[in-house]
Design an enzyme around this catalytic site. Structure first.
Site, mmCIF file in Angstrom:
data_model
loop_
_atom_site.group_PDB
_atom_site.id
_atom_site.type_symbol
_atom_site.label_atom_id
_atom_site.label_comp_id
_atom_site.label_asym_id
_atom_site.label_seq_id
_atom_site.Cartn_x
_atom_site.Cartn_y
_atom_site.Cartn_z
ATOM 1 N N HIS A 13 0.834 -1.217 0.000
ATOM 2 C CA HIS A 13 0.000 0.000 0.000
ATOM 3 C C HIS A 13 0.866 1.264 0.000
ATOM 4 O O HIS A 13 0.436 2.301 0.497
ATOM 5 C CB HIS A 13 -0.944 0.050 1.209
ATOM 6 C CG HIS A 13 -1.690 -1.220 1.448
ATOM 7 N ND1 HIS A 13 -2.935 -1.475 0.924
ATOM 8 C CD2 HIS A 13 -1.340 -2.337 2.148
ATOM 9 C CE1 HIS A 13 -3.329 -2.676 1.300
ATOM 10 N NE2 HIS A 13 -2.382 -3.235 2.032
ATOM 11 N N SER A 52 14.813 22.395 -15.203
ATOM 12 C CA SER A 52 13.645 23.209 -15.500
ATOM 13 C C SER A 52 14.127 24.530 -16.071
ATOM 14 O O SER A 52 15.171 25.048 -15.669
ATOM 15 C CB SER A 52 12.860 23.441 -14.210
ATOM 16 O OG SER A 52 12.090 24.619 -14.314
ATOM 17 N N LYS A 112 15.647 22.516 -9.935
ATOM 18 C CA LYS A 112 15.017 21.265 -10.341
ATOM 19 C C LYS A 112 15.954 20.311 -11.080
ATOM 20 O O LYS A 112 16.783 20.702 -11.878
ATOM 21 C CB LYS A 112 13.829 21.549 -11.274
ATOM 22 C CG LYS A 112 12.648 22.206 -10.608
ATOM 23 C CD LYS A 112 11.899 21.280 -9.653
ATOM 24 C CE LYS A 112 11.127 20.206 -10.367
ATOM 25 N NZ LYS A 112 9.972 20.745 -11.084
ATOM 26 N N GLU A 170 9.900 9.184 -16.510
ATOM 27 C CA GLU A 170 8.542 9.661 -16.827
ATOM 28 C C GLU A 170 8.150 9.340 -18.266
ATOM 29 O O GLU A 170 7.013 8.974 -18.550
ATOM 30 C CB GLU A 170 8.455 11.171 -16.605
ATOM 31 C CG GLU A 170 8.509 11.564 -15.146
ATOM 32 C CD GLU A 170 8.672 13.073 -15.000
ATOM 33 O OE1 GLU A 170 7.701 13.737 -14.626
ATOM 34 O OE2 GLU A 170 9.768 13.590 -15.285
#
Ligand code: ARG
Length: 438
Positions: free
Chosen positions: A155, A276, A282, A289
């Site tokens: 979980h 970024s 970043k 992704e």
């Protein structure tokens, strides 16, 4: 130039020509198309349908076309309907009338079917190579980190302690099954449709065994109608691709989570991250992704081809031309994703200490602490309750179970003795729990 102009009096509309044209994508099959034709003419000569001289002329012509395509002197472009028309027209241009005999005892239906089988067999082997490499990358990082402890989750909540190696070997197992599935699909598809012609064979005495063996297939297909219209093997490969991508997407998701400041278990190498344009701090896990995102695209191709094939009557229908772009796209996607994942994995940096801190803060020996009480004579349900109380106590005092003094533990149960510490030691619990290598 049309191969089939004979029975027509009117012109095909430009719009229809554009709509029907497949050269822009089936050009990818040039090698298989020529290889299939070489086997076909050689068989025609063996069966005395072509003379030796004709067979040699055609073979020479086809080989020169292949060489010129590969050297870049012959570009696959122009006013041709598909790769089959391109090769045949070029052959006739090069060797004259003998070239017109190439298509004896053959249809584009069995031609395209054999081209696609040859192509997908080669590409499945290539993918198999990528999977072996990827599996080795998982094995390598597992072997290098046998001692690294991390929380195992259910979980997405910290559950029990595992080794980083064991976590990596889970993916090793998944890729192992992917390999078996792919090999199985390759075995099932290993039949040649060449010689089925349009749908019902030919009046010539051809030899399908001969072309099948020349092209490296285990045997010719049993049924002609099925042979020209079977696209099961592509659907099965797409299903293998989808399963591989599903596995990669699970690992991508973990990498994305683990590289957050909140987890900080790993750091992706600069080679596989990007920044970024606005937020200077970043470092984004774009590679993971993209793999996660491209999984949707591969599933899309699987569903697309299943839907294209749904309810198509026997035998060949032009619907089947829609197999190519989807299959090529999914294939390219899974090939690059397996490669990127393998390299990304080899350059991954682990924050071992953060993983261990998460183990400690997660009460990951709570289950084993309950087992300890059971060994001393308490019923498991009661032991579960006692340890639950201890966890509440630890949370309020900011301690781990093993950091409590024996006296503190005895407040909760008299069964606790000095040997508890050894029993709930993380490495000791692991040794008792996970009974496999790594
Ligand atoms: N481009 C076609 C395909 O990909 C080749 C077969 C065409 N056959 C035909 N009878 N029009 O399926």
């Amino acid at each position: 130039m049309k191969l089939w102009g004979g029975r027509f009096t009117g012109e095909e509309s430009k719009l229809m020509e554009e709509f029907n044209n497949s050269l822009s994508f089936d050009r990818r099959l040039y090698y298989e198309d020529i290889t299939g034709s070489l086997a076909h003419v050689s068989m025609l000569q063996e069966c005395s349908i072509l003379t030796l001289q004709e067979c040699e002329n055609i073979t020479m012509g086809l080989n020169s076309i292949l060489a010129d395509i590969e050297s870049g002197t012959l570009l696959i472009e122009g006013d041709y309907e598909d790769i089959h028309s391109f090769v045949e027209s070029n052959l006739i241009q090069r060797i004259g009338d003998t070239g017109k005999k190439l298509h004896t005892a053959r249809s584009r239906n069995d031609q395209v079917a054999v081209d696609m089988r040859l192509f997908s067999k080669t590409m499945a082997s290539k993918l198999l190579g990528n999977l072996i490499e990827l599996q080795n990358s998982f094995l390598k990082i597992a072997e290098e980190n046998k001692e690294v402890l991390m929380p195992g989750y259910t979980h997405l909540q910290r559950a029990q302690v595992v080794t980083f190696s064991h976590h990596m070997m889970a993916y090793h197992s998944m890729i192992g099954r992917d390999k078996k599935r792919l090999l199985n699909a390759m075995e099932i598809m290993d039949e040649s449709p060449l010689g089925c012609c349009a749908l019902a064979g030919t009046t010539y005495s051809t030899n399908r065994e001969s072309t099948a063996s020349k092209l490296g297939f285990a045997k010719p297909v049993d049924n002609f109608l099925d042979g020209v219209s079977d696209r099961d093997y592509l659907i099965e490969l797409l299903s293998c691709f989808s399963m591989i991508m599903m596995h990669l997407s699970r690992f991508s998701e973990e990498l994305i989570l683990w590289s957050t400041k909140e987890f900080s278990f790993v750091q992706l190498d600069d080679k596989f991250s990007t920044g970024s344009s606005i937020m200077p701090q970043k470092k984004n896990p774009d590679a993971a992704e993209l793999i996660r995102g491209k999984t949707g695209r591969v599933y899309g191709s699987l569903v697309s081809l299943l839907t294209v094939m749904k309810a198509t009557p026997l035998a060949y229908n032009k619907d089947m031309q829609e197999d190519k772009e989807q299959f090529f796209d999914a294939l390219d996607t899974v090939l690059i994703c397996t490669k990127v994942m393998s390299e990304l994995l080899c350059s991954l940096h682990l924050n071992k200490d953060n993983m261990f801190q998460a183990v400690k803060k997660g009460f990951l020996n709570a289950t084993e602490a309950a087992d300890y009480l059971v060994n001393k004579g308490m019923a498991f349900r009661d032991a579960h309750g006692v340890i639950g109380q201890i966890v509440i106590y630890c949370e309020s005092s900011g301690k781990a179970i093993e950091e409590l003094k024996l006296l503190e533990l005895k407040e909760f149960s008299n069964y606790f003795a000095e040997d508890v510490y050894e029993f709930i030691d993380y490495r000791a619990t692991l040794k008792k729990g996970i009974k496999t290598i790594m």
